[in-house]
Scaffold this active site. Structure first.
Site, PDB file in Angstrom:
ATOM      1  N   ASP A   1       0.816  -1.010   0.115  1.00 59.15           N
ATOM      2  CA  ASP A   1       0.058   0.104   0.023  1.00 59.15           C
ATOM      3  C   ASP A   1       0.745   1.299   0.116  1.00 59.15           C
ATOM      4  OD1 ASP A   1      -2.201  -1.491  -0.120  1.00 59.15           O
ATOM      5  OD2 ASP A   1      -2.464  -1.575   2.062  1.00 59.15           O
ATOM      6  N   CYS A   2       1.941   1.077   0.776  1.00 58.87           N
ATOM      7  CA  CYS A   2       2.625   2.661   0.426  1.00 58.87           C
ATOM      8  C   CYS A   2       4.494   2.373   0.544  1.00 58.87           C
ATOM      9  CB  CYS A   2       2.293   3.258   1.713  1.00 58.87           C
ATOM     10  SG  CYS A   2       2.917   2.476   3.290  1.00 58.87           S
TER      11      CYS A   2
ATOM     12  N   CYS B   1       5.770  -0.431   3.029  1.00 65.69           N
ATOM     13  CA  CYS B   1       5.459  -1.740   2.600  1.00 65.69           C
ATOM     14  C   CYS B   1       6.841  -2.084   1.774  1.00 65.69           C
ATOM     15  CB  CYS B   1       4.370  -2.020   1.772  1.00 65.69           C
ATOM     16  SG  CYS B   1       2.874  -1.570   2.635  1.00 65.69           S
TER      17      CYS B   1
ATOM     18  N   CYS C   1       4.613   7.307  13.924  1.00 63.07           N
ATOM     19  CA  CYS C   1       4.833   6.709  12.769  1.00 63.07           C
ATOM     20  C   CYS C   1       4.578   7.705  11.766  1.00 63.07           C
ATOM     21  CB  CYS C   1       3.777   5.434  12.506  1.00 63.07           C
ATOM     22  SG  CYS C   1       3.815   4.821  10.934  1.00 63.07           S
TER      23      CYS C   1
ATOM     24  N   CYS D   1       4.225   7.347   8.498  1.00 59.98           N
ATOM     25  CA  CYS D   1       3.597   6.770   7.274  1.00 59.98           C
ATOM     26  C   CYS D   1       2.772   7.898   6.560  1.00 59.98           C
ATOM     27  CB  CYS D   1       2.605   5.723   7.602  1.00 59.98           C
ATOM     28  SG  CYS D   1       1.706   4.852   6.125  1.00 59.98           S
TER      29      CYS D   1
ATOM     30  N   ASP E   1       9.378  23.036 -31.919  1.00 64.94           N
ATOM     31  CA  ASP E   1       9.781  22.873 -33.310  1.00 64.94           C
ATOM     32  C   ASP E   1       8.483  23.397 -34.002  1.00 64.94           C
ATOM     33  OD1 ASP E   1      11.138  22.103 -35.567  1.00 64.94           O
ATOM     34  OD2 ASP E   1       9.993  20.073 -35.478  1.00 64.94           O
TER      35      ASP E   1
ATOM     36  N   THR F   1       7.504  22.325 -37.847  1.00 63.10           N
ATOM     37  CA  THR F   1       6.728  20.997 -38.479  1.00 63.10           C
ATOM     38  C   THR F   1       6.425  19.988 -37.723  1.00 63.10           C
ATOM     39  OG1 THR F   1       8.207  21.860 -40.207  1.00 63.10           O
ATOM     40  CG2 THR F   1       6.854  19.846 -40.568  1.00 63.10           C
TER      41      THR F   1
ATOM     42  N   ASP G   1      -2.372   9.145  13.142  1.00 64.88           N
ATOM     43  CA  ASP G   1      -1.478   8.206  12.092  1.00 64.88           C
ATOM     44  C   ASP G   1      -2.477   7.717  10.867  1.00 64.88           C
ATOM     45  OD1 ASP G   1       0.485   6.870  10.815  1.00 64.88           O
ATOM     46  OD2 ASP G   1      -0.521   4.701  11.779  1.00 64.88           O
TER      47      ASP G   1
END
Length: 761
Positions: A31-32, A35, A413, A415, A457, A459, A740
């Site tokens: 998930d993140c 992990c 944490c 996270c 550019d 063309t 968290d």
């Protein structure tokens, strides 16, 4: 899908010669970024393993390892951590020690070592990164059927039961809440021990276990049970949000139909779309999705490209036009010549490119990773000091301050902070890809928002790359007659000017009969006859050699040339019958695209190898400054010159003759059909050739960076608030866990808003 590349060595992997194999796993439940850190730590500790690349957005783990390593053993390490290996792809041998930079979607390294997803010795994953409870089923399972969902429901039911039993039999309340807590905490504690064993001792599972057990010891059993339940709820919501982010790009693959109608031996049969070979002819019925990239052989229809390009209005297409897999055919049957196999069609390549892009870290993301290394230990130290210093120094209550220290462990944490940047970048890359805006990684996405000068550019970039008839000037005849006679001479020719004349005649609805005795006069024009009248169509110089032009006609031709137009003169029976002017016209959205860039504070400049007169005419109609008659190295020099003046330069070109300029620019962007050359030359690609999409890229970049700043503010702000309120005794354990998991869900949901922003300017 494995890559035939020779992997670089990792710090534990020894020399490159020893790392003879690469194995790639499809993993569910990641998930993140934390992990990725847990899996990275676990695999790098295995003997014989070198580089490890974990891509959370793509759901892949790629490992470079020695021949002696058994891939199934590495797979077991991943599953022991609580993830599920959905697929182990064939191991690839690496021969002779040569690097092949044709990276596949699971590439274990990036072109720029600064962008390497693998953390080197100076950038180890933070020890306290957030870990999770992980599903053991497919990622597309409904949340209530997943392992995580079932565990959350069971814990919630046990909590309700404990409350009811406690009300009915008060003396058992303490023990019933301990049992309710154990329902959720047991698997959390098991995963905490496994993570510690494999190199991540300070995971959130470990912090949760310590906090819950500590709360029970000091008598806060009800709160301990509630904290475990809220943790599971927060993790469930985070998993759902992460799954949606991953599905946003993978969902593109579902646009391609499973079957196709293949023409074979004079009949049509239904076959799996994935087996279509390049060169096959397929039939696309009205209302069907196109099963492969290709070119229309016959038929005409309006094709709805909205699923792939975001284009709201269906495009009218006929023989010779390109169609993309996943687009929807309108009212007419089409016979299509397949130009790309299933694994190489536009959608497959978009998905592959975005998966690779999501693996490379942006500067902001790398800074957050480094910051989190110091942030987590600092908060852990604060938690310990809060728990022991007041009781030891001023005789405060141990239970009160240990309780506060436990709450700070949960707040600590990182996270939400760690996921704040990659979530926004992954969403931004996916949002762009779904609209044909491909960016090779977070670095490119971040740099696009800083662009202050766009060098285009001409063309094929500002213009469509093919001439169109702009003026038909009859002399003694009607305009339709002049156009019809010219088209009669050009029937069957594939020259760009002939194609322009034929297209104009078709647009005017003229019935054209091929000229008799048609032929070409080398370098001058074409001849033939219609209705017994001899015709010649050629340049003004060639006509003047046959029939002198009047001063008025010459002046008109010079005026048209000054507008950047090429003029062909038609003779009928040795008399000037008319003039046809053609020019490679600006794209329909070129003016709007340049205006959008100006509104965003980005200046624009034209750099072209075309002649000065044509360049000035096109640039004047678009309101930008031209630099003309340039060689490729001249374009590169101009980019360097602009950078020396303090501009952040984006060079936009076709990816071939503009390669030196694209390489020198801060961001190189290719325009057009997304060819292999274009995608590999530049940092980004506008697949569908809209100038307006360059401004959309800049806006998407700025929206993404604003989203990242919002996410960091949410993550740090909530933690700061709860840290203070916890020390003051205002909030306790369950608000701490919300600081968290709640912040993580908030930043992920905020990042998902970008999925709807890819087309906004």
């Amino acid at each position: 899908m494995s890559e035939a590349t020779n992997p670089p060595s990792g710090p534990e992997g020894g020399s490159e010669a020893l790392l003879a194999r690469r194995t790639r796993y499809r993993v569910s439940g990641m998930d993140c970024a934390s992990c990725a850190a847990k899996i990275d730590n676990a695999l790098r500790r295995a003997p014989g393993v070198g580089r490890v690349n974990v891509s959370v957005p793509a759901g892949t783990v790629t490992v470079d390892h020695a021949d002696t390593v058994i891939p199934a053993a590495l797979s077991k390490r991943i599953t022991t951590l609580g993830y599920k290996v959905m697929e182990q792809e064939p191991t690839t041998s690496h021969e002779n020690g040569h690097h092949d930079h044709g990276h596949g979607p699971g590439c274990g390294h990036d072109h720029d070592h600064d962008h390497d997803h693998r953390h080197d010795s100076d950038e180890e994953p933070a020890a306290g990164l957030h870990g999770h409870l992980h599903d053991h089923g497919p990622s597309d399972v409904s949340w209530w059927k997943s392992t995580r969902g079932l565990l959350t429901i069971a814990c919630g039911a046990a909590l309700v039961a404990a409350y009811l039993v406690g009300r009915a039999v008060p003396q058992t309340g303490h023990w019933t809440f301990i049992l309710a807590m154990a329902v959720g905490l047991a698997p959390i504690a098991r995963r905490a021990l496994v993570a510690a064993r494999f190199g991540t001792p300070f995971s959130i599972e470990m912090l949760m276990t310590i906090a819950a057990v500590g709360a029970v010891i000091i008598g806060a059993t009800e709160e301990a049970a509630m904290v475990v339940f809220l943790f599971l709820v927060g993790e469930l919501l985070e998993g759902v949000a992460a799954g949606r982010a991953r599905a946003s790009i993978q969902g593109l693959t579902k646009l391609v139909p499973k079957t196709a109608l293949l023409e074979r031996d004079g009949r049509t049969e239904e076959v799996p779309a994935e087996i279509l070979a390049v060169g096959s002819i397929i039939l696309v019925r009205p209302g069907d999705r196109v099963p492969a990239d290709g070119e229309i052989v016959s038929g005409e229809s309006a094709v709805d490209e909205a699923p792939v390009t975001g284009e709201s209005v269906p495009k009218r297409k006929g023989a010779g036009d390109r169609v993309f897999a996943g687009t929807i055919n309108g009212s007419g049957a089409l016979r299509v010549h397949v130009t790309a196999a299933a694994q190489d069609n536009t959608i497959a390549r978009i998905v592959r490119l975005v998966e690779e892009a999501q693996e490379s870290k942006a500067p902001t993301e790398r800074f957050i990773d480094r910051f989190s290394r110091y942030y987590t230990p600092a908060v852990l130290v604060v938690g310990a000091l809060v728990a022991i210093v007041p009781p030891l120094t001023v005789g405060a209550s141990w239970s009160e301050w240990v309780y506060k220290g436990l709450a700070i462990l949960l707040i600590g944490c990182p996270c939400a902070l760690v996921i704040s940047t990659p979530a926004a970048i992954a969403a931004g890359l996916s949002a762009g890809a779904r609209r044909g805006l491909l960016m090779k990684g977070g670095v490119v996405l971040e740099n696009l928002g800083k662009v202050t000068m766009a060098a285009f550019d001409k063309t094929g970039t500002l213009t469509e790359g093919k001439p169109k008839v702009t003026d038909v000037i009859p002399v003694g005849r009607s305009e339709p007659e002049v156009l019809s006679l010219a088209a009669a001479l050009e029937m069957g020719s594939s020259h760009p000017l002939a194609t322009a004349i034929l297209a104009k005649a078709a647009e005017a609805g003229l019935a054209v009969t091929p000229a008799a005795n048609a032929g070409a006069v080398g370098g001058k024009g074409v001849t033939g006859s219609v209705g017994g009248v001899s015709l010649f169509l050629g340049s003004a110089k060639a006509v003047d050699e046959r029939v002198p032009l009047t001063s008025e006609q010459t002046a008109r031709i010079i005026a048209l040339n000054d507008e950047g137009k090429t003029v062909s003169v038609l003779l009928a029976a040795d008399q000037v019958a008319g003039m046809i002017a053609m020019r490679d016209e600006p794209r329909p959205d070129a003016k709007a695209g340049l205006d959008a860039l100006r509104s965003a504070g980005v200046k624009a400049l034209m750099v072209t190898g075309d002649n000065r007169r044509t360049a000035q005419a096109i640039a004047g109609s678009l309101g930008i400054e031209p630099r003309a008659e340039l060689l490729p190295q001249d374009k590169q020099a101009i980019v360097r010159e602009l950078q020396a003046q303090g501009f952040v330069v984006a060079k936009i070109g076709d990816g071939i003759n503009d390669a030196p300029g694209l390489a020198a620019a801060d961001v190189g962007i290719t325009m057009g059909g997304g060819t292999d050359v274009a995608l590999e030359t530049a940092d980004a690609a506008v697949l569908h050739g809209r100038v307006l999409d360059v401004a959309r890229m800049v806006r998407l970049s700025r929206d993404s960076m604003a989203n990242i700043r919002q996410n960091i503010t949410i993550a740090l702000g909530l933690k700061a608030v709860f840290l203070v309120t916890t020390i003051l005794g205002i909030t306790g354990l369950w608000p701490a866990i919300l600081a968290d998991t709640g912040a993580t869900v908030l930043v992920t949901a905020n990042a998902m808003r970008l999925l709807g922003a890819g087309g906004r300017v």
